[in-house]
Design an enzyme around this catalytic site. Structure first.
Site, PDB file in Angstrom:
ATOM      1  N   ARG A  12       0.850  -1.202   0.000  1.00  0.00           N
ATOM      2  CA  ARG A  12       0.000   0.000   0.000  1.00  0.00           C
ATOM      3  C   ARG A  12       0.890   1.258   0.000  1.00  0.00           C
ATOM      4  O   ARG A  12       0.984   1.981  -0.977  1.00  0.00           O
ATOM      5  CB  ARG A  12      -0.947  -0.021   1.216  1.00  0.00           C
ATOM      6  CG  ARG A  12      -2.123   0.942   1.100  1.00  0.00           C
ATOM      7  CD  ARG A  12      -1.805   2.360   1.491  1.00  0.00           C
ATOM      8  NE  ARG A  12      -1.265   2.470   2.846  1.00  0.00           N
ATOM      9  CZ  ARG A  12      -0.778   3.596   3.347  1.00  0.00           C
ATOM     10  NH1 ARG A  12      -0.751   4.690   2.617  1.00  0.00           N
ATOM     11  NH2 ARG A  12      -0.285   3.624   4.573  1.00  0.00           N
ATOM     12  N   ASP A  13       1.607   1.461   1.086  1.00  0.00           N
ATOM     13  CA  ASP A  13       2.345   2.718   1.234  1.00  0.00           C
ATOM     14  C   ASP A  13       3.499   2.814   0.243  1.00  0.00           C
ATOM     15  O   ASP A  13       3.822   3.903  -0.248  1.00  0.00           O
ATOM     16  CB  ASP A  13       2.881   2.823   2.667  1.00  0.00           C
ATOM     17  CG  ASP A  13       3.040   4.258   3.115  1.00  0.00           C
ATOM     18  OD1 ASP A  13       2.651   5.166   2.362  1.00  0.00           O
ATOM     19  OD2 ASP A  13       3.568   4.480   4.215  1.00  0.00           O
ATOM     20  N   HIS A 203       4.535   3.676  12.720  1.00  0.00           N
ATOM     21  CA  HIS A 203       4.757   3.689  11.258  1.00  0.00           C
ATOM     22  C   HIS A 203       5.628   4.917  10.982  1.00  0.00           C
ATOM     23  O   HIS A 203       5.148   6.046  11.039  1.00  0.00           O
ATOM     24  CB  HIS A 203       3.377   3.798  10.586  1.00  0.00           C
ATOM     25  CG  HIS A 203       3.379   4.026   9.115  1.00  0.00           C
ATOM     26  ND1 HIS A 203       2.861   3.113   8.228  1.00  0.00           N
ATOM     27  CD2 HIS A 203       3.802   5.061   8.354  1.00  0.00           C
ATOM     28  CE1 HIS A 203       2.960   3.587   6.998  1.00  0.00           C
ATOM     29  NE2 HIS A 203       3.536   4.767   7.045  1.00  0.00           N
ATOM     30  N   HIS A 205       8.375   7.043   8.698  1.00  0.00           N
ATOM     31  CA  HIS A 205       9.073   7.272   7.423  1.00  0.00           C
ATOM     32  C   HIS A 205      10.525   7.624   7.702  1.00  0.00           C
ATOM     33  O   HIS A 205      10.854   8.201   8.736  1.00  0.00           O
ATOM     34  CB  HIS A 205       8.358   8.361   6.614  1.00  0.00           C
ATOM     35  CG  HIS A 205       7.135   7.819   5.945  1.00  0.00           C
ATOM     36  ND1 HIS A 205       7.088   7.544   4.606  1.00  0.00           N
ATOM     37  CD2 HIS A 205       5.943   7.437   6.454  1.00  0.00           C
ATOM     38  CE1 HIS A 205       5.896   7.037   4.312  1.00  0.00           C
ATOM     39  NE2 HIS A 205       5.180   6.961   5.418  1.00  0.00           N
ATOM     40  N   CYS A 236       4.657   9.725   0.770  1.00  0.00           N
ATOM     41  CA  CYS A 236       3.255  10.148   0.764  1.00  0.00           C
ATOM     42  C   CYS A 236       3.092  11.171  -0.347  1.00  0.00           C
ATOM     43  O   CYS A 236       3.714  12.232  -0.308  1.00  0.00           O
ATOM     44  CB  CYS A 236       2.842  10.759   2.096  1.00  0.00           C
ATOM     45  SG  CYS A 236       1.199  11.509   2.041  1.00  0.00           S
ATOM     46  N   ASN A 245      10.014   4.579   3.440  1.00  0.00           N
ATOM     47  CA  ASN A 245       9.685   4.120   4.792  1.00  0.00           C
ATOM     48  C   ASN A 245      10.894   3.441   5.412  1.00  0.00           C
ATOM     49  O   ASN A 245      11.916   3.260   4.765  1.00  0.00           O
ATOM     50  CB  ASN A 245       8.545   3.095   4.712  1.00  0.00           C
ATOM     51  CG  ASN A 245       7.225   3.730   4.365  1.00  0.00           C
ATOM     52  OD1 ASN A 245       7.092   4.387   3.340  1.00  0.00           O
ATOM     53  ND2 ASN A 245       6.251   3.574   5.228  1.00  0.00           N
TER      54      ASN A 245
HETATM   55  N1  COA Z   1     -13.135   4.112  -3.494  1.00  0.00           N
HETATM   56  C1  COA Z   1     -13.294   4.296  -4.833  1.00  0.00           C
HETATM   57  N2  COA Z   1     -13.824   5.409  -5.361  1.00  0.00           N
HETATM   58  C2  COA Z   1     -14.222   6.371  -4.518  1.00  0.00           C
HETATM   59  C3  COA Z   1     -14.071   6.245  -3.131  1.00  0.00           C
HETATM   60  C4  COA Z   1     -13.508   5.064  -2.624  1.00  0.00           C
HETATM   61  N3  COA Z   1     -13.308   4.883  -1.320  1.00  0.00           N
HETATM   62  N4  COA Z   1     -14.546   7.346  -2.555  1.00  0.00           N
HETATM   63  C5  COA Z   1     -14.980   8.160  -3.542  1.00  0.00           C
HETATM   64  N5  COA Z   1     -14.769   7.566  -4.717  1.00  0.00           N
HETATM   65  C6  COA Z   1     -15.059   8.097  -6.049  1.00  0.00           C
HETATM   66  C7  COA Z   1     -16.451   8.657  -6.176  1.00  0.00           C
HETATM   67  O1  COA Z   1     -17.342   7.665  -6.554  1.00  0.00           O
HETATM   68  C8  COA Z   1     -16.288   9.701  -7.250  1.00  0.00           C
HETATM   69  O2  COA Z   1     -16.209   9.067  -8.506  1.00  0.00           O
HETATM   70  P1  COA Z   1     -16.844   9.772  -9.816  1.00  0.00           P
HETATM   71  O3  COA Z   1     -16.123  11.086  -9.972  1.00  0.00           O
HETATM   72  O4  COA Z   1     -16.535   8.775 -10.889  1.00  0.00           O
HETATM   73  O5  COA Z   1     -18.286   9.921  -9.504  1.00  0.00           O
HETATM   74  C9  COA Z   1     -14.902  10.259  -6.967  1.00  0.00           C
HETATM   75  O6  COA Z   1     -14.203   9.221  -6.273  1.00  0.00           O
HETATM   76  C10 COA Z   1     -14.945  11.509  -6.124  1.00  0.00           C
HETATM   77  O7  COA Z   1     -15.764  11.256  -5.004  1.00  0.00           O
HETATM   78  P2  COA Z   1     -15.899  12.270  -3.782  1.00  0.00           P
HETATM   79  O8  COA Z   1     -16.750  11.659  -2.738  1.00  0.00           O
HETATM   80  O9  COA Z   1     -16.298  13.640  -4.307  1.00  0.00           O
HETATM   81  O10 COA Z   1     -14.455  12.279  -3.217  1.00  0.00           O
HETATM   82  P3  COA Z   1     -13.344  13.392  -3.315  1.00  0.00           P
HETATM   83  O11 COA Z   1     -13.012  13.740  -4.704  1.00  0.00           O
HETATM   84  O12 COA Z   1     -13.670  14.468  -2.347  1.00  0.00           O
HETATM   85  O13 COA Z   1     -12.121  12.513  -2.720  1.00  0.00           O
HETATM   86  C11 COA Z   1     -11.425  10.716  -1.314  1.00  0.00           C
HETATM   87  C12 COA Z   1     -12.184  12.015  -1.410  1.00  0.00           C
HETATM   88  C13 COA Z   1     -11.277  10.374   0.151  1.00  0.00           C
HETATM   89  C14 COA Z   1     -12.215   9.616  -2.009  1.00  0.00           C
HETATM   90  C15 COA Z   1     -10.054  10.878  -2.002  1.00  0.00           C
HETATM   91  O14 COA Z   1      -9.446  12.062  -1.555  1.00  0.00           O
HETATM   92  C16 COA Z   1      -9.140   9.723  -1.715  1.00  0.00           C
HETATM   93  O15 COA Z   1      -9.367   8.612  -2.173  1.00  0.00           O
HETATM   94  N6  COA Z   1      -8.052   9.951  -0.960  1.00  0.00           N
HETATM   95  C17 COA Z   1      -7.129   8.911  -0.620  1.00  0.00           C
HETATM   96  C18 COA Z   1      -5.855   9.528  -0.331  1.00  0.00           C
HETATM   97  C19 COA Z   1      -4.800   8.493  -0.001  1.00  0.00           C
HETATM   98  O16 COA Z   1      -4.941   7.310  -0.191  1.00  0.00           O
HETATM   99  N7  COA Z   1      -3.683   9.005   0.502  1.00  0.00           N
HETATM  100  C20 COA Z   1      -2.571   8.210   0.840  1.00  0.00           C
HETATM  101  C21 COA Z   1      -2.791   7.378   2.024  1.00  0.00           C
HETATM  102  S1  COA Z   1      -2.403   8.184   3.525  1.00  0.00           S
HETATM  103 ZN    ZN Z   2       3.304   6.066   5.382  1.00  0.00          ZN
END
Ligand code: COA
Ligand code: ZN
Length: 296
Positions: A12-13, A203, A205, A236, A245
């Site tokens: 993942r990370d 965890h 880095h 990140c 990491n």
């Molecule tokens: N899995 C898959 N798709 C997802 C989802 C999830 N958990 N959550 C939202 N989506 C999709 C929505 O369906 C939407 O799709 P569409 O544009 O095709 O309709 C799109 O993502 C945007 O949805 P929205 O609810 O408006 O989310 P957002 O754009 O505000 O993003 C997160 C919010 C949380 C989904 C997004 O910022 C994210 O996935 N962040 C993860 C960050 C990460 O992993 N960082 C590293 C780890 S620390």
């Molecule tokens: Zn990390």
């Protein structure tokens, strides 16, 4: 009891820090290598928006395959919202890391919502999936690229409602590698004092080459589950300056030399790290052991 559980979070990370898409069969072959070397706990993917992290677009397929192939391994996945928890549950994942940041600014940059909104979503997840085991992944627990240094009082105040909501495990994440051993000890002891029943993980880095000392400081405070990534692959994408990491094989080397029982075959793990650098050449690896040609 000199036992420490290594939680490998590279799939993942580590993978998420690689820009070019890593084909699913390559990801699975690295997971195979990890499991063959004795790793039992893995964070294998994240159920996030593929627009935010395109690398994780194959989360469902990867998780389903791993769950079927390795029924005895402990697999968990990172989840940022209810939608992610739903997909994780439906895929068969029973353990999630629910990611929130201690820093509001990092949280908004990472998850595109406020911490309060994320807390409300967590309550929904707990209500809808009461059997889902949830670890709170507390990003920027020691400091933030936008808000600066964090202190144990910040952590204590922040986690209170989470613990009251039923969270039993918290993973303290040093997202930008800013912690030092004194801070790690102070933070962990403060939490242990107020919440003696809470399970803590760490965890770290390796941005400032502090991954090992900070992880060891946590272990010596009684933390028995620690996270690291094969080869030290990581970073990140939303924290400027974040690097790799702590490398799993380096950590395994140190802890086994110190007499900890890990149940991991170090030569196999080093081979796995070397294999990974071959199949994912364009990446940041902060590990050391896989670069050394001779081992005694
Ligand atoms: N899995 C898959 N798709 C997802 C989802 C999830 N958990 N959550 C939202 N989506 C999709 C929505 O369906 C939407 O799709 P569409 O544009 O095709 O309709 C799109 O993502 C945007 O949805 P929205 O609810 O408006 O989310 P957002 O754009 O505000 O993003 C997160 C919010 C949380 C989904 C997004 O910022 C994210 O996935 N962040 C993860 C960050 C990460 O992993 N960082 C590293 C780890 S620390
Ligand atoms: Zn990390």
């Amino acid at each position: 009891m000199n036992q420490v559980e290594i939680i490998e979070v590279g799939p993942r990370d580590g993978f998420q820090s690689v820009k070019a898409y890593i084909p699913l069969d390559i990801k699975l072959s690295i997971i195979d290598e990890l499991i063959n070397s004795g790793i039992k706990h893995l964070q294998i993917t994240s159920f996030v928006s593929p627009k935010a992290i395109p690398q994780m677009q194959d989360a469902q397929e990867l998780a389903a395959y791993c769950l079927q192939k390795y029924p005895n391994a402990h697999f968990m996945a990172l989840v940022p919202n209810l939608r992610g928890a739903k997909t994780a549950w439906e895929t068969g994942i029973r353990q999630i890391s629910y990611v929130v940041s201690l820093s509001e600014r990092h949280h908004v940059a990472n998850i595109n919502r406020t911490r309060a909104e994320s807390f409300a979503d967590l309550l929904n997840i707990q209500m809808q999936y009461p059997e889902l085991e949830i670890c709170l992944d507390l990003a920027t627990a020691f400091g933030c690229p936008f808000e600066g240094r964090k202190h144990e009082q910040d952590v204590l105040g922040f986690i209170k409602p989470y613990v009251e909501s039923g969270i039993r495990t918290i993973n303290l994440c040093d997202t930008i590698g800013i912690a030092n051993p004194a801070q790690v000890r102070k933070t962990i002891r403060a939490i242990q004092q107020v919440y003696p029943g809470l399970e803590l993980q760490i965890h770290i880095h390796d941005t400032r080459n502090m991954g090992m000392v900070n992880t060891l400081a946590a272990i010596e405070c009684g933390v028995t589950k620690v996270q690291s990534t094969l080869g030290g692959l990581g970073g990140c994408p939303f924290a400027p300056g974040a690097s790799g990491n702590l490398a799993t094989e380096d950590l395994v080397f140190m802890l086994s030399e110190m007499g900890y029982e890990l149940g991991i075959d170090l030569p196999k793990l080093i081979e796995a790290a070397r294999y990974q650098t071959k199949v994912i050449p364009d990446a940041i690896y902060s590990g050391h052991l896989h670069k050394i040609s001779q081992h005694i």
